[in-house]
Design an enzyme around this catalytic site. Structure first.
Site, PDB file in Angstrom:
ATOM      1  N   GLY A  45     -74.814 -46.987-112.961  1.00  0.00           N
ATOM      2  CA  GLY A  45     -73.658 -46.098-112.859  1.00  0.00           C
ATOM      3  C   GLY A  45     -73.631 -45.267-111.594  1.00  0.00           C
ATOM      4  O   GLY A  45     -72.739 -44.463-111.404  1.00  0.00           O
ATOM      5  N   HIS A  68     -74.021 -45.143 -84.484  1.00  0.00           N
ATOM      6  CA  HIS A  68     -73.074 -46.243 -84.691  1.00  0.00           C
ATOM      7  C   HIS A  68     -72.481 -46.138 -86.091  1.00  0.00           C
ATOM      8  O   HIS A  68     -72.878 -45.283 -86.880  1.00  0.00           O
ATOM      9  CB  HIS A  68     -73.743 -47.599 -84.470  1.00  0.00           C
ATOM     10  CG  HIS A  68     -74.811 -47.940 -85.468  1.00  0.00           C
ATOM     11  ND1 HIS A  68     -76.039 -47.312 -85.491  1.00  0.00           N
ATOM     12  CD2 HIS A  68     -74.839 -48.835 -86.482  1.00  0.00           C
ATOM     13  CE1 HIS A  68     -76.775 -47.826 -86.462  1.00  0.00           C
ATOM     14  NE2 HIS A  68     -76.072 -48.742 -87.092  1.00  0.00           N
ATOM     15  N   ASP A  72     -75.245 -46.928 -93.385  1.00  0.00           N
ATOM     16  CA  ASP A  72     -76.570 -46.297 -93.499  1.00  0.00           C
ATOM     17  C   ASP A  72     -76.802 -45.271 -92.382  1.00  0.00           C
ATOM     18  O   ASP A  72     -77.869 -44.662 -92.300  1.00  0.00           O
ATOM     19  CB  ASP A  72     -77.699 -47.344 -93.566  1.00  0.00           C
ATOM     20  CG  ASP A  72     -77.777 -48.219 -92.322  1.00  0.00           C
ATOM     21  OD1 ASP A  72     -76.732 -48.549 -91.761  1.00  0.00           O
ATOM     22  OD2 ASP A  72     -78.900 -48.562 -91.915  1.00  0.00           O
ATOM     23  N   HIS A 138     -75.758 -54.207 -80.964  1.00  0.00           N
ATOM     24  CA  HIS A 138     -76.086 -54.205 -82.391  1.00  0.00           C
ATOM     25  C   HIS A 138     -75.037 -55.066 -83.090  1.00  0.00           C
ATOM     26  O   HIS A 138     -74.234 -55.706 -82.427  1.00  0.00           O
ATOM     27  CB  HIS A 138     -76.088 -52.740 -82.877  1.00  0.00           C
ATOM     28  CG  HIS A 138     -76.511 -52.551 -84.303  1.00  0.00           C
ATOM     29  ND1 HIS A 138     -77.521 -53.269 -84.876  1.00  0.00           N
ATOM     30  CD2 HIS A 138     -76.052 -51.700 -85.268  1.00  0.00           C
ATOM     31  CE1 HIS A 138     -77.662 -52.873 -86.142  1.00  0.00           C
ATOM     32  NE2 HIS A 138     -76.776 -51.923 -86.405  1.00  0.00           N
ATOM     33  N   ASP A 160     -79.866 -48.239 -84.230  1.00  0.00           N
ATOM     34  CA  ASP A 160     -80.119 -49.654 -84.511  1.00  0.00           C
ATOM     35  C   ASP A 160     -79.767 -50.442 -83.259  1.00  0.00           C
ATOM     36  O   ASP A 160     -78.761 -50.178 -82.620  1.00  0.00           O
ATOM     37  CB  ASP A 160     -79.230 -50.154 -85.650  1.00  0.00           C
ATOM     38  CG  ASP A 160     -79.608 -49.540 -86.988  1.00  0.00           C
ATOM     39  OD1 ASP A 160     -80.605 -48.809 -87.038  1.00  0.00           O
ATOM     40  OD2 ASP A 160     -78.881 -49.800 -87.962  1.00  0.00           O
ATOM     41  N   ASP A 192     -86.112 -48.113 -84.066  1.00  0.00           N
ATOM     42  CA  ASP A 192     -85.761 -48.961 -85.208  1.00  0.00           C
ATOM     43  C   ASP A 192     -86.908 -49.932 -85.551  1.00  0.00           C
ATOM     44  O   ASP A 192     -87.301 -50.739 -84.719  1.00  0.00           O
ATOM     45  CB  ASP A 192     -84.496 -49.726 -84.779  1.00  0.00           C
ATOM     46  CG  ASP A 192     -83.991 -50.746 -85.784  1.00  0.00           C
ATOM     47  OD1 ASP A 192     -84.545 -50.838 -86.882  1.00  0.00           O
ATOM     48  OD2 ASP A 192     -83.014 -51.448 -85.431  1.00  0.00           O
ATOM     49  N   HIS A 361     -75.721 -66.098 -90.217  1.00  0.00           N
ATOM     50  CA  HIS A 361     -76.042 -64.678 -90.054  1.00  0.00           C
ATOM     51  C   HIS A 361     -77.144 -64.530 -89.019  1.00  0.00           C
ATOM     52  O   HIS A 361     -78.073 -65.318 -88.980  1.00  0.00           O
ATOM     53  CB  HIS A 361     -76.516 -64.077 -91.381  1.00  0.00           C
ATOM     54  CG  HIS A 361     -77.002 -62.666 -91.237  1.00  0.00           C
ATOM     55  ND1 HIS A 361     -76.139 -61.628 -90.924  1.00  0.00           N
ATOM     56  CD2 HIS A 361     -78.237 -62.112 -91.321  1.00  0.00           C
ATOM     57  CE1 HIS A 361     -76.829 -60.500 -90.829  1.00  0.00           C
ATOM     58  NE2 HIS A 361     -78.104 -60.767 -91.063  1.00  0.00           N
ATOM     59  N   HIS A 365     -81.016 -56.296 -85.637  1.00  0.00           N
ATOM     60  CA  HIS A 365     -82.182 -55.466 -85.312  1.00  0.00           C
ATOM     61  C   HIS A 365     -83.200 -56.218 -84.463  1.00  0.00           C
ATOM     62  O   HIS A 365     -83.449 -57.399 -84.684  1.00  0.00           O
ATOM     63  CB  HIS A 365     -82.851 -54.984 -86.605  1.00  0.00           C
ATOM     64  CG  HIS A 365     -81.936 -54.200 -87.483  1.00  0.00           C
ATOM     65  ND1 HIS A 365     -81.793 -52.841 -87.367  1.00  0.00           N
ATOM     66  CD2 HIS A 365     -81.095 -54.586 -88.464  1.00  0.00           C
ATOM     67  CE1 HIS A 365     -80.905 -52.414 -88.251  1.00  0.00           C
ATOM     68  NE2 HIS A 365     -80.471 -53.461 -88.938  1.00  0.00           N
TER      69      HIS A 365
END
Ligand SMILES: [Zn+2]
Ligand SMILES: [Zn+2]
Length: 546
Positions: A45, A68, A72, A138, A160, A192, A361, A365
């Site tokens: 929840g 950026h 996060d 990035h 990052d 990072d 993908h 990083h």
């Protein structure tokens, strides 16, 4: 003793997510980033997890500086602005544009002055902090690292980054300026650590575009591409292939639509109006002429992709012949949800391409060799690995040691540790209490973030537990358990009816997935209580299958 710089991470150490670092000199302080993290399944929840802002509540903050636009790093900003007075927010153009629309949704546009940072212009002065913005490549455009100059020493905070020599926007990590910064001398590097354990180099973002170009034209049915809503380069690369293969593009998911609008308005995404259609228009377009960009690459319960996977999306379904490309890596903790979505989509007949079976993908990083390159450019006297779980920080520390940084000048800190930089070097000088804050949400799908609330209010608003048992086909009359809330018998009865109705309707639509039943119960009952009482108790739906 003003010449001691104190660095305190409120988040981002020993974890991937909710990055937030405080820099203090005397009574002055700035904050770098204000990120959120994604809840894990055990946080039933809960919609968001935020850093604990308690440390900042009594002490003025001069500015928040953002590296950026990833969640996060910026996701906690609206909540921070509600609790802490922040006169200025500094960020580059796209980051600022995305943050602006986020703050607008929260009715917080006037809460702080938004100031645009330009990496090509000179330094800015924020009290005793002189800050230079340095371009870093990035997975979102317009990312920067920060050179922070103070009377106690010079710090470089990477944000990052990776060393992408062929980024989509042509804006590479500014290696020249990093070398120049190294020549001036850097006393402390905060960098990072996400990929510090991985050898070699992270590949260029362009690799993904090449994969899209191989995969998409050969496909007959619908193509769905799911990524982070902020991954603007991914969207552009998918759109470019759609244009060439005469597929219309539909953007699904509120955050992705919002980011797409901002990025188009600022010129970071290039797509003609005639290429874009609304989800409702898909009925009139054959599947092989559709390209669907959607959120949900992390298997988030209410995201577009998860709803599509569970046949719970009003406008989009997948069937045999369709292709789903998951253009992201699961954030640690989200793997099971993502695997679940992949299984569902596959069961529905789609072919699902993801990091493990196609080049769809690449990480944003830096890996070990890139971190070594950075260390040799910057040649820092001391290193503090940030942004990563402990093992990633530790791997990063080893790289720093290999590069000649003495072990005594490498700090593997935890959230709340007070790291002091002075002419004597670095040391952990203390610890401040830091916790986490859970945010619980109301509303399903397109309801705006504004409805989110701070879960710590639960002691004021009470707790409601809804228990429902489902057995083949039917649901029992739900049981309600309340604490500190709703002694009103009439309302309780209404909630019971509503809960029963919600479950009945879902079962009638053949939606039996416990997680979805719980989400619907949570949101439906939450809305009812809010309509009747203007209160938002914590709601814990429990569905038991027998
Ligand atoms: Zn990022
Ligand atoms: Zn990050």
């Amino acid at each position: 003793m003003a010449d001691v710089l104190r660095v305190i991470a409120l988040g981002g150490l020993g974890e991937v997510g909710k990055n937030m670092t405080v820099y203090e000199l005397g009574d002055e302080r700035i904050v770098v980033d204000a990120g959120m993290s994604f809840p894990r399944d055990e946080h039933l929840g809960v919609d968001l997890i935020l850093p604990d802002f308690g440390y900042l509540r009594d002490s003025p903050v001069r500015a928040v500086v953002l590296t950026h636009a990833h969640e996060d790093h910026v996701g906690a900003l609206p909540y921070l602005l509600r609790e802490v007075k922040v006169p200025e927010i500094w960020a580059t153009r796209l980051t600022l544009g995305l943050v602006k629309s986020k703050l607008d949704e929260h009715g917080l546009l006037r809460a702080a002055e938004l100031r645009e940072a330009d990496p090509d212009a000179g330094a800015i002065d924020l009290g005793p902090f002189r800050i230079e913005f340095i371009r870093m490549a990035h997975s979102v455009p317009d990312a920067v690292g920060l050179a922070i100059e103070t009377s106690a020493g010079r710090v470089f905070h990477t944000g990052d980054w990776k060393l992408d020599h062929t980024p989509i926007d042509g804006l590479k990590t500014d290696v020249g300026r990093l070398a120049e910064l190294g020549n001036r001398g850097v006393d402390l590097l905060l960098a990072d650590s996400t990929n510090a354990e991985r050898p070699g180099f992270t590949r260029s973002e362009r690799v993904v575009g090449e994969a899209f170009r191989q995969i998409i034209p050969a496909r007959g049915g619908r193509v769905l591409v799911s990524s982070f809503a902020s991954n603007i380069h991914r969207m552009q690369q998918a759109i470019d292939v759609a244009v060439d293969t005469r597929r219309k593009v539909v953007v699904v998911g509120r955050s992705m639509r919002r980011n797409m609008n901002v990025a188009r308005n600022l010129g970071y995404v290039n797509v003609a109006d005639s290429m874009l259609v609304k989800p409702a228009d898909l009925d009139n377009i054959p599947p092989h002429e559709q390209l669907i960009l959607c959120t949900g690459s992390q298997g988030e319960p209410l995201s577009a992709l998860t709803r599509i996977a569970y046949n719970d999306h009003p406008a989009i379904k997948v069937e045999r012949g369709d292709t789903v490309i998951i253009s992201a890596r699961p954030v640690p903790g989200n793997e099971l949800r993502v695997h679940d979505a992949i299984n569902r989509l596959t069961k529905n007949g789609a072919e699902v391409l993801h990091e493990e079976n196609a080049d769809v993908h690449v990480s944003g990083h830096a890996r070990a060799e890139e971190l070594r390159t950075l260390l040799s450019l910057i040649r820092p006297k001391a290193v503090m690995p940030i942004h990563g779980e402990y093992r990633m920080q530790a791997a990063h520390a080893r790289l720093a040691q290999d590069a000649g940084v003495p072990a005594s000048s490498i700090v593997i800190a935890e959230n709340g540790d007070v790291v002091e930089l002075s002419s004597a070097g670095v040391r952990v000088a203390g610890h401040v209490e830091v916790g986490v804050t859970f945010v619980d949400g109301l509303g399903i799908g397109d309801v705006s973030d504004v409805a989110l609330r701070d879960r710590r209010h639960m002691s004021e608003d009470g707790v409601l537990i809804v228990v429902t048992t489902i057995a083949d086909g039917g649901a029992s009359q739900p049981e309600l358990i309340t604490r500190g809330f709703a002694e009103d018998e009439e309302l309780l009865e209404e909630m019971r009816q509503e809960a029963h109705e919600i479950v009945r309707e879902l079962l009638a639509d053949d939606i039996r997935e416990i997680k979805l039943l719980q989400e619907h119960l949570h949101d439906g009952i939450g809305q009812l209580i809010y309509d009747r009482t203007r209160r938002r108790p914590m709601i814990l739906p429990v569905v038991v299958e027998v």
